[in-house]
Design a protein around this motif. Structure first.
Motif, PDB file in Angstrom:
ATOM      1  N   HIS A  14       0.838  -1.201   0.000  1.00  0.00           N
ATOM      2  CA  HIS A  14       0.000   0.000   0.000  1.00  0.00           C
ATOM      3  C   HIS A  14       0.876   1.255   0.000  1.00  0.00           C
ATOM      4  O   HIS A  14       1.998   1.257   0.506  1.00  0.00           O
ATOM      5  CB  HIS A  14      -0.906   0.015   1.232  1.00  0.00           C
ATOM      6  CG  HIS A  14      -1.772  -1.201   1.363  1.00  0.00           C
ATOM      7  ND1 HIS A  14      -2.881  -1.414   0.583  1.00  0.00           N
ATOM      8  CD2 HIS A  14      -1.687  -2.266   2.201  1.00  0.00           C
ATOM      9  CE1 HIS A  14      -3.447  -2.551   0.917  1.00  0.00           C
ATOM     10  NE2 HIS A  14      -2.755  -3.095   1.893  1.00  0.00           N
ATOM     11  N   LEU A  16       2.189   4.534   1.331  1.00  0.00           N
ATOM     12  CA  LEU A  16       2.307   5.254   2.594  1.00  0.00           C
ATOM     13  C   LEU A  16       2.607   6.711   2.276  1.00  0.00           C
ATOM     14  O   LEU A  16       3.488   7.012   1.462  1.00  0.00           O
ATOM     15  CB  LEU A  16       3.408   4.655   3.468  1.00  0.00           C
ATOM     16  CG  LEU A  16       3.267   3.169   3.808  1.00  0.00           C
ATOM     17  CD1 LEU A  16       4.309   2.768   4.851  1.00  0.00           C
ATOM     18  CD2 LEU A  16       1.864   2.836   4.292  1.00  0.00           C
ATOM     19  N   THR A  66       1.042   2.218   7.976  1.00  0.00           N
ATOM     20  CA  THR A  66      -0.045   1.563   7.244  1.00  0.00           C
ATOM     21  C   THR A  66      -1.367   1.647   8.007  1.00  0.00           C
ATOM     22  O   THR A  66      -1.434   1.339   9.202  1.00  0.00           O
ATOM     23  CB  THR A  66       0.297   0.079   6.999  1.00  0.00           C
ATOM     24  OG1 THR A  66       1.478  -0.002   6.187  1.00  0.00           O
ATOM     25  CG2 THR A  66      -0.841  -0.643   6.291  1.00  0.00           C
ATOM     26  N   GLY A  73      -4.087   0.897   3.233  1.00  0.00           N
ATOM     27  CA  GLY A  73      -4.062  -0.318   4.029  1.00  0.00           C
ATOM     28  C   GLY A  73      -4.988  -0.238   5.227  1.00  0.00           C
ATOM     29  O   GLY A  73      -5.589   0.805   5.504  1.00  0.00           O
ATOM     30  N   THR A  78      -2.168  -4.896  10.579  1.00  0.00           N
ATOM     31  CA  THR A  78      -0.760  -4.597  10.830  1.00  0.00           C
ATOM     32  C   THR A  78      -0.287  -5.268  12.115  1.00  0.00           C
ATOM     33  O   THR A  78      -1.076  -5.807  12.888  1.00  0.00           O
ATOM     34  CB  THR A  78      -0.520  -3.083  10.937  1.00  0.00           C
ATOM     35  OG1 THR A  78      -1.199  -2.574  12.097  1.00  0.00           O
ATOM     36  CG2 THR A  78      -1.013  -2.361   9.696  1.00  0.00           C
ATOM     37  N   ASP A  86       7.780  -1.034   7.723  1.00  0.00           N
ATOM     38  CA  ASP A  86       7.444   0.267   7.126  1.00  0.00           C
ATOM     39  C   ASP A  86       8.569   1.271   7.348  1.00  0.00           C
ATOM     40  O   ASP A  86       8.907   2.064   6.451  1.00  0.00           O
ATOM     41  CB  ASP A  86       6.145   0.816   7.738  1.00  0.00           C
ATOM     42  CG  ASP A  86       4.895   0.130   7.191  1.00  0.00           C
ATOM     43  OD1 ASP A  86       5.009  -0.601   6.190  1.00  0.00           O
ATOM     44  OD2 ASP A  86       3.809   0.336   7.777  1.00  0.00           O
TER      45      ASP A  86
END
Length: 405
Positions: A14, A16, A66, A73, A78, A86
């Motif tokens: 996704h 960020l 995320t 996301g 997560t 990340d």
């Protein structure tokens, strides 16, 4: 400060969303900021710290993890390990731009994440934690009755910071399993631990455990009356100033030559707060001060007034000029101090309007040492030759232009 909006792929692919806060002058180093649990990159403390570092020549990337803020996301999918990934991806995105981070800064659970990620971010030479837990599983204490639902049903909404956050079982299991002690001991990077003794969310004992686990060089600074989110402006400013001063010791910041026409470099002044008069003043990466107005004039009195700085320049130049002359002559001058007062008085010059006022600086000089009366008189005479004195006595030219938008 100039800010760029950028995106990079997080652990799940996704996008960020990040802000890259850039210095208005030369870019000398880069920092990566990890926000607190379920917060965002735009929390006031993060903005203030980024602004202060940017003023010192350090670019700051702050991004939404995320499923939070503007990033894609779902947060419920997560885990602590995904947050760490990340962070690693954010560092890689910076490195791809030729801006590999030299310092990692993490707030609350973001602090635990930078401690876990630091070993894999080779460019980082320094790590800063703010109100970070030694045991990441500590965060589950804030879930209350929802914790049982998460464990039984796999996911549940948790009320945090006035809003509902959907948290999954995987996050709870992962954060409980994380052990930071060995990773902290193996950092091989300078560590600064910032924590508030009255932090009711993450107790001060966490800072003690982090500090104890770390090897030198390490530093601990208390944030006194601050709360966990560093919501008060003065606490955020203090934390930012400490981080900036501390980081300079460990970052390789090579300052370029000053531009033509500015032999002493550029003094940059920018608003620290738009609702008052507080100004952030930077002269290169190592010299910082605040300018402000007294409370009676609508300011917050957190720095000298502009005329205070002008008087300080006169006093400092006077003292330096006297010291240089006495040193050259070999006279016994033990100490110099100068008091300077500024006032507006009616002009005495016959050419001036009767109601005109001029600036008057009153200077009182104290000389300590085995000096004769002739030597003291000569040093008083030399005081009038100080360059700032001469600049104030004669008219100066101020050229002003508006920078292109």
């Amino acid at each position: 400060m100039p800010t760029e909006r950028l995106t990079f792929a997080g652990h799940g692919g996704h996008d960020l969303v990040a802000r890259l806060d850039l210095p208005e002058g030369p870019h000398l180093a880069t920092a990566l900021f990890a926000h607190c649990f379920t917060c965002s990159k735009d929390i006031p403390a993060a903005r203030r710290i980024a602004a202060r570092l940017a003023g010192a020549g350090i670019a700051v990337l702050r991004f939404d993890f995320t499923g939070l803020g503007h990033s894609g996301g779902e947060f419920e999918n997560t885990s602590f390990r995904s947050n760490v990934e990340d962070l690693e991806r954010a560092a890689a995105a910076l490195a791809a731009r030729g801006m590999a981070p030299g310092v990692l800064i993490g707030h609350s659970l973001g602090g635990a994440a930078v401690l876990a990620a630091a070993g894999k971010i080779r460019s980082a030479r320094a790590v800063v934690t703010i109100g970070a837990p030694f045991d990441p599983g500590h965060v589950t204490q804030n879930f209350g009755a929802a914790l049982e639902r998460i464990e039984a049903e796999g996911v549940a909404d948790v009320r945090l910071g006035g809003r509902d956050i959907r948290i999954g079982r995987g996050f709870v299991e992962d954060v409980r399993a994380e052990v930071l002690g060995p990773k902290i001991a193996a950092l091989h990077k300078a560590l600064l631990v910032l924590h508030a003794p009255r932090d009711e969310t993450v107790g001060i004992e966490n800072a003690a455990e982090i500090f104890k686990a770390a090897k030198h060089p390490k530093s601990f600074v208390t944030l006194d009356e601050a709360d966990h989110l560093i919501t008060r402006a003065e606490d955020a400013d203090y934390a930012a100033g400490v981080i900036a001063a501390w980081a300079l010791r460990y970052l390789d910041m090579r300052v370029p030559a000053p531009p033509p026409g500015a032999p002493e470099g550029v003094v940059r002044v920018s608003e620290a707060e738009s609702d008052g008069f507080l100004q952030d003043i930077n002269s290169g990466p190592t010299h910082h001060a605040y300018a402000d107005e007294p409370i009676a004039y609508g300011g917050t009195d957190r720095g000298m007034s502009p005329y205070g700085f002008l008087a300080a320049g006169l006093g400092a130049c006077t003292s330096m000029t006297i010291r240089m002359y006495a040193r050259r002559k070999g006279w016994i001058l033990d100490h110099v101090s100068v008091d300077v007062c500024h006032d507006k008085v009616h002009a005495q010059d016959a050419d001036a309007r009767a109601d005109a006022k001029v600036d008057k600086f009153t200077r009182v000089i104290r000389l300590e040492g085995d000096l004769s009366e002739d030597q003291r008189a000569k040093l008083l005479e030399i005081a009038d030759r100080c360059p700032v004195h001469r600049t104030l006595e004669r008219s100066s030219q101020v050229e002003t232009r508006l920078e292109d938008a």
